[in-house]
Design a protein around this motif. Structure first.
Motif, PDB file in Angstrom:
ATOM      1  N   LEU A 195       0.856  -1.188   0.000  1.00 45.11           N
ATOM      2  CA  LEU A 195       0.000   0.000   0.000  1.00 45.11           C
ATOM      3  C   LEU A 195       0.887   1.231   0.000  1.00 45.11           C
ATOM      4  O   LEU A 195       2.074   1.154   0.301  1.00 45.11           O
ATOM      5  CB  LEU A 195      -0.899   0.020   1.243  1.00 45.11           C
ATOM      6  N   HIS A 196       0.295   2.355  -0.353  1.00 45.67           N
ATOM      7  CA  HIS A 196       1.067   3.592  -0.338  1.00 45.67           C
ATOM      8  C   HIS A 196       0.604   4.560   0.740  1.00 45.67           C
ATOM      9  O   HIS A 196       1.330   5.480   1.095  1.00 45.67           O
ATOM     10  CB  HIS A 196       0.985   4.278  -1.705  1.00 45.67           C
ATOM     11  N   GLU A 197      -0.616   4.382   1.226  1.00 48.60           N
ATOM     12  CA  GLU A 197      -1.176   5.323   2.178  1.00 48.60           C
ATOM     13  C   GLU A 197      -0.978   4.778   3.593  1.00 48.60           C
ATOM     14  O   GLU A 197      -1.557   3.758   3.953  1.00 48.60           O
ATOM     15  CB  GLU A 197      -2.655   5.519   1.828  1.00 48.60           C
ATOM     16  N   PRO A 198      -0.140   5.437   4.417  1.00 47.61           N
ATOM     17  CA  PRO A 198       0.160   4.910   5.751  1.00 47.61           C
ATOM     18  C   PRO A 198      -1.104   4.676   6.588  1.00 47.61           C
ATOM     19  O   PRO A 198      -1.184   3.693   7.324  1.00 47.61           O
ATOM     20  CB  PRO A 198       1.032   5.999   6.375  1.00 47.61           C
ATOM     21  N   ASN A 199      -2.099   5.567   6.447  1.00 47.03           N
ATOM     22  CA  ASN A 199      -3.301   5.416   7.272  1.00 47.03           C
ATOM     23  C   ASN A 199      -4.092   4.163   6.909  1.00 47.03           C
ATOM     24  O   ASN A 199      -4.663   3.509   7.770  1.00 47.03           O
ATOM     25  CB  ASN A 199      -4.180   6.662   7.156  1.00 47.03           C
ATOM     26  N   ASP A 200      -4.132   3.833   5.622  1.00 47.95           N
ATOM     27  CA  ASP A 200      -4.784   2.583   5.198  1.00 47.95           C
ATOM     28  C   ASP A 200      -4.063   1.396   5.827  1.00 47.95           C
ATOM     29  O   ASP A 200      -4.687   0.459   6.317  1.00 47.95           O
ATOM     30  CB  ASP A 200      -4.720   2.424   3.668  1.00 47.95           C
ATOM     31  N   ALA A 201      -2.734   1.479   5.794  1.00 45.10           N
ATOM     32  CA  ALA A 201      -1.933   0.369   6.328  1.00 45.10           C
ATOM     33  C   ALA A 201      -2.212   0.186   7.819  1.00 45.10           C
ATOM     34  O   ALA A 201      -2.386  -0.938   8.297  1.00 45.10           O
ATOM     35  CB  ALA A 201      -0.453   0.636   6.083  1.00 45.10           C
ATOM     36  N   ILE A 202      -2.296   1.309   8.548  1.00 44.98           N
ATOM     37  CA  ILE A 202      -2.550   1.221   9.989  1.00 44.98           C
ATOM     38  C   ILE A 202      -3.920   0.606  10.246  1.00 44.98           C
ATOM     39  O   ILE A 202      -4.086  -0.274  11.088  1.00 44.98           O
ATOM     40  CB  ILE A 202      -2.486   2.630  10.636  1.00 44.98           C
ATOM     41  N   MET A 203      -4.898   1.058   9.475  1.00 43.22           N
ATOM     42  CA  MET A 203      -6.270   0.655   9.740  1.00 43.22           C
ATOM     43  C   MET A 203      -6.554  -0.791   9.349  1.00 43.22           C
ATOM     44  O   MET A 203      -7.357  -1.463   9.970  1.00 43.22           O
ATOM     45  CB  MET A 203      -7.206   1.580   8.980  1.00 43.22           C
ATOM     46  N   PHE A 204      -5.902  -1.275   8.288  1.00 42.48           N
ATOM     47  CA  PHE A 204      -6.326  -2.563   7.737  1.00 42.48           C
ATOM     48  C   PHE A 204      -5.335  -3.702   7.926  1.00 42.48           C
ATOM     49  O   PHE A 204      -5.537  -4.770   7.399  1.00 42.48           O
ATOM     50  CB  PHE A 204      -6.672  -2.407   6.253  1.00 42.48           C
ATOM     51  N   SER A 205      -4.207  -3.457   8.623  1.00 41.34           N
ATOM     52  CA  SER A 205      -3.290  -4.590   8.728  1.00 41.34           C
ATOM     53  C   SER A 205      -2.973  -4.969  10.164  1.00 41.34           C
ATOM     54  O   SER A 205      -3.042  -4.149  11.077  1.00 41.34           O
ATOM     55  CB  SER A 205      -2.005  -4.324   7.937  1.00 41.34           C
ATOM     56  N   ASP A 206      -2.636  -6.238  10.343  1.00 44.92           N
ATOM     57  CA  ASP A 206      -2.208  -6.718  11.652  1.00 44.92           C
ATOM     58  C   ASP A 206      -0.755  -6.357  11.899  1.00 44.92           C
ATOM     59  O   ASP A 206      -0.345  -6.104  13.016  1.00 44.92           O
ATOM     60  CB  ASP A 206      -2.364  -8.241  11.730  1.00 44.92           C
TER      61      ASP A 206
END
Lengths: 254, 317
Positions: A195-206
């Protein structure tokens, strides 16, 4: 589920990957985060066995990647590559059923049951109504879901997604990521995505693996690895990190 | 779609009895005269069978290659096949002694050789990409065209006429002999292409995706290219170059029933057979002389093709 040890990969003379070590447990959703050219896609392609590493080892379910035949690998990991060049306007259902390839011999076609299964997968992802539409004419977000459905038809243990949110607007980004999280939970799938968007990564990954210049610079729980220092090191920009309801929100300074 | 598919599939069976009865010499008499019997059995039936087979072979090969190389502009001739076969035929006519079997065999060999060279030229690091295969084919085609020009230059005028006429292609030479020369290649190649047809969908996803999906890309693609080449070269060896069919029939059929190769391959086979049967009948009946079939196929197909492009983007958008 996926274990990578001392992986090196070389593009001509420059290093693509440098001593990569990664351990992903079964059922985890892991995101590779990093700037363009940091080796995320290269790493995925090494796991797909499309690129051959210079040295190091990749294990899937404890078995060495070299020991997999092509269709064994396709039954173990399902992939959604970054680029797909559209050619012929196949119907969505025909694209999804292509995921059955590793279970079919070269001279056979999918059965009625395979088409039923494809419909069920489309239904799970909420896009059954698209089944008869040409896949060239559905929106970018819907097409990602179509390719995820196709990968799910492989009945894989792990799903590898290379920038599943590329070119998507906010609504579709969340829709696709929600769908990924949902199937990962329901089918106990291991997911490795970029992913490129850090916030997406925080929200959707373990877990998040931060990559920079072919190395993994930090790996762990989103709250542990996403911090000002790591982000500045990766992107060479300044960041502020806010806290909201126990999760971090990354704000960058222009 | 089901009805359309069914109608396309049975169209050659409906057309064959009709075109059998059409021709310069009216065979309608009961009982059949000796002449009528001779014309029917030794001229029309082999010609019509060859025509139907050529339609099937060229269309199926064209459809398979377009899917495998994921390029709607590909046809058997773009891989250098036609040019190679034309050179082989010219070589046989000008240099080698005349024998009914020599010409088609030499044409077949050179057609096959041209595609093989194109594939070898396209191999980089043991793998070939779709683009390099097409480029390789274009280059090899150009080389064989140049070699053909050289032969034409040294040929004496009578043989030169033969060389030029052969390249125009047609079914006027059709006989049981030519039918049996072309049959073995079709018996080998067509069943392979028919049974591999769903796999073509997988191959058309692109090199990397086909690998991800567990297809043995190198092997599968080679099977498709070799079978298509055998099938086309067998036809071209006895009929000469029949252009356009391998390019347009796949498009026309695709615009009628969609791109799924599971249905597209049988449908384009039937559609190609019907199309060639009708155009060949026009060729031999419209004027007192026989029109070259490439001229007629192009004149009929081009306007229809333009119409398709305007209407549905050629069926691949």
């Amino acid at each position: 589920m996926i274990r990578i040890e001392n992986l090196y990969f070389k593009y001509n003379d420059t290093f693509g990957l440098h001593d990569v070590n990664l351990r992903i447990e079964s059922g985890e959703v892991v995101t590779l985060l990093g700037p363009n050219g940091s080796g995320k896609t290269t790493l995925l392609k090494c796991i797909y066995a499309i690129l051959k590493p210079k040295s190091g080892c990749i294990y899937l379910d404890g078995k060495k990647l070299d020991e997999f035949t092509q269709f064994e690998l396709a039954k173990t990991i399902g992939g959604v590559p970054q680029d797909h060049y559209l050619t012929f306007p196949y119907k969505v259902i025909d694209i999804v059923v292509i995921g059955r390839t590793p279970y079919l011999s070269i001279f056979s076609s999918p059965s009625r049951q395979d088409y039923e299964d494809a419909k069920k997968v489309l239904d799970d992802l909420g896009i059954l109504w698209l089944a008869e539409r040409p896949y060239t004419q559905v929106s970018g977000g819907e097409r990602q879901l179509v390719f995820i459905s196709r990968a799910l038809m492989q009945n894989p243990k792990a799903l590898l997604l290379d920038e599943p949110t590329m070119h998507l607007d906010l609504k579709n980004r969340v829709k696709v990521l929600n769908a990924i999280k949902k199937v990962a939970m329901e089918k106990n799938l291991t997911v490795l995505m970029t992913l490129h968007e850090p916030n997406d990564a925080i929200m959707f990954s373990d877990k998040i693996a931060l990559m920079k210049e072919g190395r993994i610079i930090d790996y762990g729980h989103p709250n542990a690895v996403v911090n000002e220092v790591n982000l500045r090191k990766m992107y060479e920009m300044s960041f502020n990190i806010l806290r909201q309801d126990n999760t971090k929100v990354v704000v960058y300074q222009a | 779609m089901r009805l359309k598919y069914f109608l396309i599939l049975i169209s050659p069976i409906l057309i064959i009895p009709i075109v059998l009865g059409i021709g310069r010499y009216s065979i309608w008499s009961f009982p059949l005269t000796d002449t009528a019997w001779h014309i029917l059995f030794n001229i029309r039936i082999p010609r019509i069978l060859l025509c139907a087979l050529a339609g099937i072979a060229l269309s199926v090969a064209g459809t398979s290659l377009q899917a495998t190389l994921r390029n709607p502009l590909v046809s058997p001739s773009i891989l250098g096949l036609s040019q190679g076969a034309a050179f082989g035929a010219a070589l046989a006519m000008v240099v080698l002694p005349y024998h009914p079997y020599i010409l088609p065999i030499v044409a077949f060999v050179f057609g096959f050789l041209a595609v093989s060279i194109a594939c070898l030229a396209a191999r980089i690091h043991g793998e070939f990409s779709t683009i390099t295969i097409i480029l390789g084919g274009v280059i090899v085609g150009a080389v064989f065209t140049a070699l053909l020009s050289m032969i034409q230059l040294i040929a004496d005028p009578y043989r030169l006429a033969g060389v030029v006429f052969w390249a125009l292609g047609g079914f006027h030479r059709a006989s049981w002999q030519s039918f049996f020369i072309c049959a073995p290649g079709l018996i080998i190649g067509l069943p392979v292409l028919f049974s591999i047809r769903w796999r073509l969908n997988v191959l058309s996803m692109g090199d990397e995706e086909a690998k991800l999906l567990g297809a043995n890309l190198k092997r599968d693609r080679l099977i498709v290219i070799i079978s298509s080449t055998i099938v086309c070269a067998s036809v071209i060896a006895v009929t000469g170059i029949i252009g356009w069919i391998g390019l347009i029939i796949p498009h026309m059929t695709r615009s009628l029933i969609g791109p799924d190769n599971k249905y597209l391959i049988p449908a384009s086979a039937a559609f190609g057979a019907s199309f060639l049967l009708i155009t060949d009948t026009l060729c031999r009946t419209l004027f007192t002389f026989e029109m070259p079939i490439s001229v007629v196929t192009t004149l009929i197909a081009a306007p229809y093709f333009i119409y398709l492009l305007k209407k549905v983007g050629g069926g691949w958008r």
